[in-house]
Design a protein around this motif. Structure first.
Motif, short mmCIF file in Angstrom:
data_model
loop_
_atom_site.label_atom_id
_atom_site.label_comp_id
_atom_site.label_asym_id
_atom_site.label_seq_id
_atom_site.Cartn_x
_atom_site.Cartn_y
_atom_site.Cartn_z
N ALA A 29 4.68 31.66 -5.73
CA ALA A 29 3.26 31.34 -5.89
C ALA A 29 3.01 29.84 -5.84
O ALA A 29 1.87 29.40 -5.63
N THR A 30 4.06 29.05 -6.03
CA THR A 30 3.87 27.59 -6.10
C THR A 30 4.62 26.82 -5.02
O THR A 30 4.51 25.60 -4.95
N THR A 31 5.40 27.51 -4.19
CA THR A 31 6.28 26.82 -3.25
C THR A 31 6.18 27.44 -1.86
O THR A 31 6.10 28.65 -1.72
N VAL A 32 6.19 26.57 -0.86
CA VAL A 32 6.13 27.01 0.53
C VAL A 32 7.31 26.39 1.29
O VAL A 32 7.69 25.25 1.03
N SER A 33 7.87 27.15 2.20
CA SER A 33 8.90 26.61 3.08
C SER A 33 8.43 26.75 4.52
O SER A 33 7.64 27.64 4.85
N PHE A 34 8.90 25.86 5.37
CA PHE A 34 8.60 25.99 6.79
C PHE A 34 9.70 25.33 7.60
O PHE A 34 10.47 24.50 7.09
N ILE B 75 8.44 22.68 0.13
CA ILE B 75 7.41 21.82 -0.45
C ILE B 75 6.64 22.54 -1.55
O ILE B 75 6.54 23.76 -1.57
N ARG B 76 6.13 21.74 -2.44
CA ARG B 76 5.27 22.25 -3.50
C ARG B 76 3.89 22.56 -2.92
O ARG B 76 3.34 21.76 -2.16
N ASP B 77 3.34 23.71 -3.24
CA ASP B 77 1.99 24.07 -2.81
C ASP B 77 1.00 23.44 -3.79
O ASP B 77 0.73 23.98 -4.86
N VAL B 78 0.51 22.27 -3.41
CA VAL B 78 -0.36 21.49 -4.29
C VAL B 78 -1.83 21.85 -4.02
O VAL B 78 -2.29 21.75 -2.88
N ASN C 139 9.50 24.36 -14.01
CA ASN C 139 8.56 24.49 -15.12
C ASN C 139 8.31 25.94 -15.52
O ASN C 139 8.22 26.25 -16.71
N THR C 140 8.14 26.82 -14.54
CA THR C 140 7.85 28.23 -14.81
C THR C 140 8.72 29.11 -13.93
O THR C 140 9.32 28.65 -12.95
N ASN C 141 8.76 30.39 -14.24
CA ASN C 141 9.53 31.33 -13.43
C ASN C 141 9.06 31.33 -11.98
O ASN C 141 9.87 31.53 -11.06
N ASP C 142 7.76 31.14 -11.76
CA ASP C 142 7.22 31.13 -10.40
C ASP C 142 7.80 30.02 -9.55
O ASP C 142 7.76 30.09 -8.31
N ASP C 143 8.31 28.98 -10.19
CA ASP C 143 8.82 27.83 -9.44
C ASP C 143 10.25 28.01 -8.94
O ASP C 143 10.73 27.20 -8.16
N CYS D 276 17.28 26.75 -15.09
CA CYS D 276 16.62 26.74 -16.39
C CYS D 276 15.12 26.55 -16.17
O CYS D 276 14.69 26.02 -15.13
N VAL D 277 14.34 27.00 -17.14
CA VAL D 277 12.89 26.98 -17.05
C VAL D 277 12.32 26.30 -18.29
O VAL D 277 12.70 26.64 -19.42
#
Length: 339
Positions: free
Chosen positions: A118-123, A167-170, A242-246, A268-269
């Motif tokens: 939910a927070t990270t994208v790859s390309f 990359i982080r989905d900002v 920071n969170t499991n989603d990351d 670790c989270v």
């Protein structure tokens, strides 16, 4: 036999040039239109003195005024007398501009876009030919439809035609918005580089890698390179988010662990409500023993608070590592997976 010589300039620019086994490095550089410092060409003045970070070579005739015995023992070389016997990384004590070389500008087409979480994208970009860089380095990618660039580390191994990024989905981020809502495969993207002094050094001692969030990307590049260029040295990666989603690329790390018996990792989270077996920051789950009494190379890539937190942890442990290499990054709205 031809070898790759990576010239690392003071401003972080890297140029990788070919050099034949019987060719002087200075001649190879000039053949590539790179004016590295040079004067006498006879090993007498020391103007072309550089430091060989990794690789093997032979040195011709020179006088001690140009290169002292203790300097040669520490890896300093005279490029007018140096011939490679392997791929080498050479640190040049001058800027790329002073050496009259420009940053390389290249292009590629979007081949893959992945929503890793939910927070990270790859390309991935498909380049016309293999692109060489030092594992851990980054490029400046131009956001299509604008003149703006964003800096991203490679998450793929060097010398491949497919170049991958994590990359982080900002929210409202220029590149994030493009990748999320506008991008499609076969889009053309320009990039410049490679850049950066955060890259894998010779693996002659244990390695401790500490990644925060998408700071995992350069470590993936390093580990993929190490899988194909094995070392007997132990490698440990601590990956904090920071969170499991990351949490992303866990399957990739598991495959690397299965392929590399000397590699281990843990995650670790920070979020205490995550239910993750390890909560907190990466340094909460490390011990002084991980610093191997100082005989270790420590690599850190993450937000500035994480890098500073690792410094404090090492100081508290009373251990100074042989090498401490770090890359700080920040992005809008990204909390620190800090130590």
């Amino acid at each position: 036999m031809t070898y790759n010589i990576a010239l690392q300039f003071e401003d972080g620019v890297t140029r990788i040039i070919p050099c034949d086994a019987d060719e002087l490095v200075c001649d190879a550089a000039y053949g590539a239109k790179i004016n590295i410092p040079l004067d006498c060409r006879d090993g007498a003045c020391g103007t072309c003195k550089c430091h060989c970070e990794s690789g093997t070579y032979t040195l011709g005739v020179y006088i001690e005024d140009a290169l002292a015995e203790d300097e040669a023992a520490k890896g300093y070389v005279l490029t007018c007398q140096m011939k490679p016997t392997s791929d080498c990384v050479i640190r040049v004590p001058a800027s790329s501009a002073a050496c009259k070389t420009e940053v390389g500008t290249y292009g590629g087409r979007l081949a893959k876009i992945g929503r890793d979480s939910a927070t990270t994208v790859s390309f991935s970009l498909k380049a016309d030919q293999p692109f060489n860089f030092l594992p851990g380095q980054y490029v400046n990618l131009q956001v299509p439809g604008s003149r703006e660039t964003r800096s991203y580390s490679f998450s793929s191994a060097p010398n491949q035609t497919e170049l991958s990024f994590l990359i982080r989905d900002v929210p409202d981020g220029l590149m994030s918005t493009y990748i999320r809502s506008k991008a499609s495969t076969d889009d053309f993207m320009m990039f410049a580089g490679p850049y950066g002094s955060f890259y894998l050094r010779p693996t002659i001692r244990p390695i401790l890698m500490l990644a925060g969030g998408t700071g995992l990307a350069p470590f993936l590049s390093m580990l993929l390179w190490l899988k194909d260029n094995p070392t007997d040295q132990p490698i440990r990666l601590a990956y904090g988010v920071n969170t499991n989603d990351d949490l992303v690329e866990i399957d990739t790390l598991a495959k690397l662990k299965a392929a590399m018996p000397n590699f281990d990792f843990f995650t670790c989270v920070v979020d205490q409500q995550s239910g993750h077996p390890r909560c907190g920051y990466v340094t909460d789950h490390l011990a002084a023993g991980d610093l191997n009494s100082g005989d270790v190379d420590v690599y850190v890539c993450g937000p500035p608070p994480m890098v500073e937190g690792v410094r404090k942890w090492m100081a508290g442990a009373g251990v100074t590592p042989k090498n401490f290499l770090f890359e700080k990054f920040s992005s809008a709205n990204e909390a620190a997976a800090a130590a």
